[in-house]
Design a protein around this motif. Structure first.
Motif, PDB file in Angstrom:
ATOM      1  N   LEU A  37       0.825  -1.206   0.000  1.00 38.84           N
ATOM      2  CA  LEU A  37       0.000   0.000   0.000  1.00 38.84           C
ATOM      3  C   LEU A  37       0.865   1.265   0.000  1.00 38.84           C
ATOM      4  CD1 LEU A  37      -2.811  -1.020   2.500  1.00 38.84           C
ATOM      5  CD2 LEU A  37      -3.113  -0.422   0.089  1.00 38.84           C
ATOM      6  N   ALA A  38       1.895   1.278   0.824  1.00 38.09           N
ATOM      7  CA  ALA A  38       2.786   2.446   0.888  1.00 38.09           C
ATOM      8  C   ALA A  38       3.437   2.713  -0.463  1.00 38.09           C
ATOM      9  CB  ALA A  38       3.852   2.224   1.964  1.00 38.09           C
ATOM     10  N   LYS A  39       3.911   1.665  -1.135  1.00 43.05           N
ATOM     11  CA  LYS A  39       4.520   1.822  -2.458  1.00 43.05           C
ATOM     12  C   LYS A  39       3.500   2.341  -3.476  1.00 43.05           C
ATOM     13  CE  LYS A  39       8.231  -1.599  -2.162  1.00 43.05           C
ATOM     14  NZ  LYS A  39       8.810  -2.810  -2.757  1.00 43.05           N
ATOM     15  N   ALA A  40       2.269   1.857  -3.392  1.00 43.42           N
ATOM     16  CA  ALA A  40       1.230   2.296  -4.320  1.00 43.42           C
ATOM     17  C   ALA A  40       0.900   3.780  -4.112  1.00 43.42           C
ATOM     18  CB  ALA A  40      -0.023   1.442  -4.161  1.00 43.42           C
ATOM     19  N   PHE A  41       0.779   4.203  -2.857  1.00 45.79           N
ATOM     20  CA  PHE A  41       0.522   5.612  -2.586  1.00 45.79           C
ATOM     21  C   PHE A  41       1.682   6.484  -3.068  1.00 45.79           C
ATOM     22  CE2 PHE A  41      -2.520   4.144   0.820  1.00 45.79           C
ATOM     23  CZ  PHE A  41      -3.643   4.777   0.307  1.00 45.79           C
ATOM     24  N   ALA A  42       2.919   6.055  -2.792  1.00 49.85           N
ATOM     25  CA  ALA A  42       4.090   6.827  -3.218  1.00 49.85           C
ATOM     26  C   ALA A  42       4.145   6.936  -4.743  1.00 49.85           C
ATOM     27  CB  ALA A  42       5.370   6.189  -2.676  1.00 49.85           C
ATOM     28  N   ALA A  43       3.815   5.866  -5.440  1.00 48.94           N
ATOM     29  CA  ALA A  43       3.825   5.876  -6.907  1.00 48.94           C
ATOM     30  C   ALA A  43       2.784   6.842  -7.470  1.00 48.94           C
ATOM     31  CB  ALA A  43       3.575   4.468  -7.442  1.00 48.94           C
ATOM     32  N   ARG A  44       1.772   7.135  -6.690  1.00 50.88           N
ATOM     33  CA  ARG A  44       0.716   8.048  -7.127  1.00 50.88           C
ATOM     34  C   ARG A  44       0.939   9.482  -6.641  1.00 50.88           C
ATOM     35  NH1 ARG A  44      -0.709   3.115  -7.224  1.00 50.88           N
ATOM     36  NH2 ARG A  44      -2.313   2.257  -8.556  1.00 50.88           N
ATOM     37  N   GLY A  45       2.142   9.738  -6.111  1.00 53.48           N
ATOM     38  CA  GLY A  45       2.507  11.095  -5.740  1.00 53.48           C
ATOM     39  C   GLY A  45       2.221  11.505  -4.311  1.00 53.48           C
ATOM     40  N   TRP A  46       1.772  10.575  -3.488  1.00 52.53           N
ATOM     41  CA  TRP A  46       1.539  10.892  -2.088  1.00 52.53           C
ATOM     42  C   TRP A  46       2.873  11.002  -1.344  1.00 52.53           C
ATOM     43  CZ3 TRP A  46      -3.229   9.418   0.991  1.00 52.53           C
ATOM     44  CH2 TRP A  46      -4.370   9.433   0.190  1.00 52.53           C
ATOM     45  N   GLN A  47       2.897  11.785  -0.287  1.00 57.78           N
ATOM     46  CA  GLN A  47       4.052  11.828   0.605  1.00 57.78           C
ATOM     47  C   GLN A  47       3.836  10.733   1.645  1.00 57.78           C
ATOM     48  OE1 GLN A  47       4.937  15.677   2.251  1.00 57.78           O
ATOM     49  NE2 GLN A  47       6.128  14.787   3.917  1.00 57.78           N
ATOM     50  N   VAL A  48       4.642   9.673   1.575  1.00 57.97           N
ATOM     51  CA  VAL A  48       4.437   8.496   2.412  1.00 57.97           C
ATOM     52  C   VAL A  48       5.582   8.343   3.409  1.00 57.97           C
ATOM     53  CG1 VAL A  48       4.086   5.993   2.422  1.00 57.97           C
ATOM     54  CG2 VAL A  48       3.242   7.353   0.496  1.00 57.97           C
ATOM     55  N   SER A  49       5.214   8.051   4.648  1.00 57.60           N
ATOM     56  CA  SER A  49       6.222   7.739   5.657  1.00 57.60           C
ATOM     57  C   SER A  49       5.783   6.482   6.396  1.00 57.60           C
ATOM     58  CB  SER A  49       6.417   8.906   6.631  1.00 57.60           C
ATOM     59  OG  SER A  49       5.213   9.236   7.264  1.00 57.60           O
ATOM     60  N   MET A  50       6.759   5.837   7.019  1.00 58.96           N
ATOM     61  CA  MET A  50       6.503   4.629   7.806  1.00 58.96           C
ATOM     62  C   MET A  50       7.266   4.744   9.113  1.00 58.96           C
ATOM     63  SD  MET A  50       6.815   1.356   5.314  1.00 58.96           S
ATOM     64  CE  MET A  50       5.261   0.545   5.067  1.00 58.96           C
ATOM     65  N   ILE A  51       6.645   4.234  10.152  1.00 60.24           N
ATOM     66  CA  ILE A  51       7.326   4.094  11.432  1.00 60.24           C
ATOM     67  C   ILE A  51       7.513   2.598  11.618  1.00 60.24           C
ATOM     68  CG2 ILE A  51       7.187   4.460  13.911  1.00 60.24           C
ATOM     69  CD1 ILE A  51       5.347   6.867  13.274  1.00 60.24           C
ATOM     70  N   SER A  52       8.773   2.177  11.699  1.00 58.42           N
ATOM     71  CA  SER A  52       9.087   0.755  11.731  1.00 58.42           C
ATOM     72  C   SER A  52      10.153   0.478  12.774  1.00 58.42           C
ATOM     73  CB  SER A  52       9.566   0.308  10.344  1.00 58.42           C
ATOM     74  OG  SER A  52       9.787  -1.089  10.314  1.00 58.42           O
ATOM     75  N   GLY A  53      10.382  -0.783  13.003  1.00 59.28           N
ATOM     76  CA  GLY A  53      11.421  -1.193  13.940  1.00 59.28           C
ATOM     77  C   GLY A  53      12.811  -0.837  13.440  1.00 59.28           C
ATOM     78  N   ASP A  54      13.766  -0.909  14.329  1.00 57.79           N
ATOM     79  CA  ASP A  54      15.165  -0.628  14.019  1.00 57.79           C
ATOM     80  C   ASP A  54      15.834  -1.904  13.527  1.00 57.79           C
ATOM     81  OD1 ASP A  54      17.844   0.001  13.941  1.00 57.79           O
ATOM     82  OD2 ASP A  54      17.934   0.801  15.972  1.00 57.79           O
ATOM     83  N   PHE A  55      16.118  -1.954  12.232  1.00 60.77           N
ATOM     84  CA  PHE A  55      16.815  -3.090  11.630  1.00 60.77           C
ATOM     85  C   PHE A  55      18.233  -2.697  11.239  1.00 60.77           C
ATOM     86  CE2 PHE A  55      12.396  -4.195  11.201  1.00 60.77           C
ATOM     87  CZ  PHE A  55      12.380  -5.560  11.387  1.00 60.77           C
ATOM     88  N   GLY A  56      18.742  -1.602  11.839  1.00 57.57           N
ATOM     89  CA  GLY A  56      20.074  -1.121  11.531  1.00 57.57           C
ATOM     90  C   GLY A  56      20.091  -0.025  10.480  1.00 57.57           C
ATOM     91  N   GLN A  57      18.930   0.356   9.973  1.00 57.34           N
ATOM     92  CA  GLN A  57      18.862   1.408   8.967  1.00 57.34           C
ATOM     93  C   GLN A  57      19.069   2.782   9.601  1.00 57.34           C
ATOM     94  OE1 GLN A  57      16.212  -0.048  10.351  1.00 57.34           O
ATOM     95  NE2 GLN A  57      14.377   1.203  10.222  1.00 57.34           N
TER      96      GLN A  57
END
Length: 83
Positions: A37-57
């Motif tokens: 869903l996040a990728k689909a929104f971003a592809a359509r020009g939305w400003q998308v953010s995610m809050i996720s766990g720390d995987f070292g990123q």
């Protein structure tokens, strides 16, 4: 005033699905669906953010047009309470 739609997903394992190189072995359907869903929104020009766990990123890293903010490592905190 910006007219760009914005959306934020909160999903503890989404970065592991989004990046694919974290070596995480326990991601499920919800993480996959939120990432799609996040990728689909971003592809359509939305400003998308995610809050996720720390995987070292890095905090605030952008992957596929999605800005990811990290929270904590799965190994931190008291077991069964940190989630």
């Amino acid at each position: 005033m910006s007219t760009t739609p914005k959306i934020c997903f909160i999903e503890s394992a989404a970065y592991a699905v989004l990046d694919g190189s974290t070596g995480a072995s326990s991601t499920g359907g919800e993480s996959v669906q939120d990432t799609l869903l996040a990728k689909a929104f971003a592809a359509r020009g939305w400003q998308v953010s995610m809050i996720s766990g720390d995987f070292g990123q890095q905090n605030g890293v952008v992957v596929d047009g999605i800005q990811v903010w990290k929270t904590y490592k799965r190994t931190e905190g008291i077991p069964a309470v940190s989630y």
